[in-house]
Design an enzyme around this catalytic site. Structure first.
Site, PDB file in Angstrom:
ATOM      1  N   ALA A 169      35.682  43.555  40.222  1.00 12.08           N
ATOM      2  CA  ALA A 169      34.281  43.798  40.567  1.00 12.08           C
ATOM      3  C   ALA A 169      34.124  45.136  41.289  1.00 12.08           C
ATOM      4  CB  ALA A 169      33.743  42.660  41.436  1.00 12.08           C
ATOM      5  N   ASP A 170      35.030  45.419  42.209  1.00 11.15           N
ATOM      6  CA  ASP A 170      35.009  46.710  42.893  1.00 11.15           C
ATOM      7  C   ASP A 170      35.188  47.861  41.908  1.00 11.15           C
ATOM      8  OD1 ASP A 170      34.633  46.021  45.625  1.00 11.15           O
ATOM      9  OD2 ASP A 170      36.722  45.415  45.791  1.00 11.15           O
ATOM     10  N   ILE A 171      36.152  47.718  41.011  1.00 10.71           N
ATOM     11  CA  ILE A 171      36.440  48.796  40.066  1.00 10.71           C
ATOM     12  C   ILE A 171      35.272  48.998  39.111  1.00 10.71           C
ATOM     13  CG2 ILE A 171      37.953  49.520  38.185  1.00 10.71           C
ATOM     14  CD1 ILE A 171      40.222  47.983  39.624  1.00 10.71           C
ATOM     15  N   ALA A 174      32.599  50.813  40.947  1.00 11.99           N
ATOM     16  CA  ALA A 174      33.020  52.195  41.184  1.00 11.99           C
ATOM     17  C   ALA A 174      32.834  53.057  39.953  1.00 11.99           C
ATOM     18  CB  ALA A 174      34.478  52.223  41.631  1.00 11.99           C
TER      19      ALA A 174
END
Length: 398
Positions: A169-171, A174
């Protein structure tokens, strides 16, 4: 032939960022030549600095996401620290923040407010669930968003769902922030105006859910969790080898099955056996199909299995460990490893996957120490040594 400069040379990015989503986005910008000023807390900085000490005493997450940046440590709760940040933003092309929902707005650092004051600025708000809606203020750590976005429901085995082994989810957030900044800069080049960019981790990862989402929405059933097996193709799975390794193979059509049966399994009769001759039959008899493949591959080492499968024209891959990837012969052959400087000395890192032909190599600058660039950056704003000493004494800078 002359070498072109990196595409973001001359672009200044200011980021009030933490953890992974914003730092990984701005690292992509730094790799392409942007100057990235990372604004951190004076009391420990980005909390990802303390996640672990695996990178020779530094945190592996921080090393991964923060090379090539300048670290400026400010107390934004102090009006003097906030004023310094506002002065930095006034001269910036891009501002990125992923503070807790509402925190940036309380400081006047939300994208809409900043872009109204600075029309050429591209300002990015990254949040877990977006600026409004019933989940707007819900905590949004990566694993929580993986669950909410349905990724966990399609990952794992029939018995147990699992999260992805990387912060997906972070990637996802980003990379959409990165591409959103690039798109907004292109638009600014033609209109002269920047503008707000909003990224939600949930929306980014829901987009990545891709075909399962569309399959279910348009009348299909919930996809089964099948580990590394394929739900509708057989054989398509990982099999143990004699040396303790695992090799995944994929048979895409009946011609490939014939080659596998004859050249790898040593059982040519399976090519015409009605229980195995078609993919539909192999799926219907998946257990027996897998037993036939597993029995043959168990007699080979992983290297021998891969060699036989490739000689037969069967798609395959070893199930590599992370250490195997660090020593992967393809990455070595393509010269993808570099060293970046850090407070603990040189650290090995991968070149970013965007390769721009005819351009300078990606900028892979040092991993900064907390507040390493505070004084130089503030001197460039016109502050005197006496002013810096006062701010440091009062804990406004570090």
């Amino acid at each position: 032939m002359s070498t072109q400069p990196l595409p973001l040379e001359g672009i200044t990015v200011v980021a009030v960022e933490q953890a992974v989503s914003a730092p990984f986005a701005t690292r992509q910008l730094a790799d392409l030549g942007a100057r990235v000023v990372k604004v951190e807390r004076v009391d420990g900085g980005d909390f990802a600095r303390a996640y672990d000490t695996a990178a020779r005493g530094l945190a592996s997450h921080f090393v991964w996401c923060n090379r090539g940046k300048e670290s400026v440590a400010l107390d934004l709760k102090d009006p003097r620290g906030l004023d310094v940040l506002r002065r930095l933003i006034a001269d910036a092309d891009v501002f990125v923040q992923n503070l807790a929902q509402g925190a940036a707005a309380r400081l006047g650092l939300d994208a809409a407010t900043l872009c109204a004051a600075h029309p050429r600025l591209v300002a990015v708000d990254i949040s877990g669930y977006g600026a409004h809606g019933p989940y707007a203020h819900k905590r949004a750590y990566d694993m929580l968003v993986q669950c909410e976005a349905g990724l966990v429901s399609v990952t794992g085995t029939p018995e147990r769902p699992v999260k992805a082994g990387v912060p997906a989810a972070d990637i996802a957030a980003a990379m959409y922030a990165f591409s959103g900044v690039l798109a907004a800069l292109v638009r600014r080049g033609t209109t002269g105006r920047g503008g707000p960019v909003e990224i939600s981790m949930l929306e980014a990862l829901a987009e990545w859910l891709g075909h399962p989402l569309h399959h279910v929405m348009h009348g299909g059933t919930e996809p089964a969790r099948t580990g590394v097996a394929h739900a509708v193709i057989a054989p398509y799975d990982a099999y143990d080898t004699a040396d303790g390794g695992q090799v995944l193979l994929s048979v895409q059509n009946d011609r490939e099955w014939r080659r596998l049966a004859e050249l790898v399994l040593g059982r040519p009769e399976l090519a015409d056996d009605p229980d195995f001759a078609t993919n539909a039959a192999r799926v219907a008899h998946r257990t027996r199909t897998d037993e036939s493949v597993a029995g043959a591959l168990a007699g080979f080492t992983a290297a021998e299995a891969v060699a036989r499968l490739e000689a037969a024209g069967i798609a395959c891959a070893r199930i590599n460990t992370v250490a195997d990837v660090a020593a992967h012969p393809q990455l070595a052959a393509r010269d993808r490893w570099r060293e970046v400087e850090s407070p603990v000395g040189p650290l090995r890192a991968l070149l970013p996957p965007i390769t721009l032909g005819g351009s300078q190599e990606a900028y892979m600058g040092a991993v900064p120490a907390l507040g390493e660039h505070t004084c130089a950056t503030l001197r460039a704003l016109g502050m005197t040594d006496e002013q810096l000493a006062e701010l440091r004494r009062d804990g406004v800078i570090a």
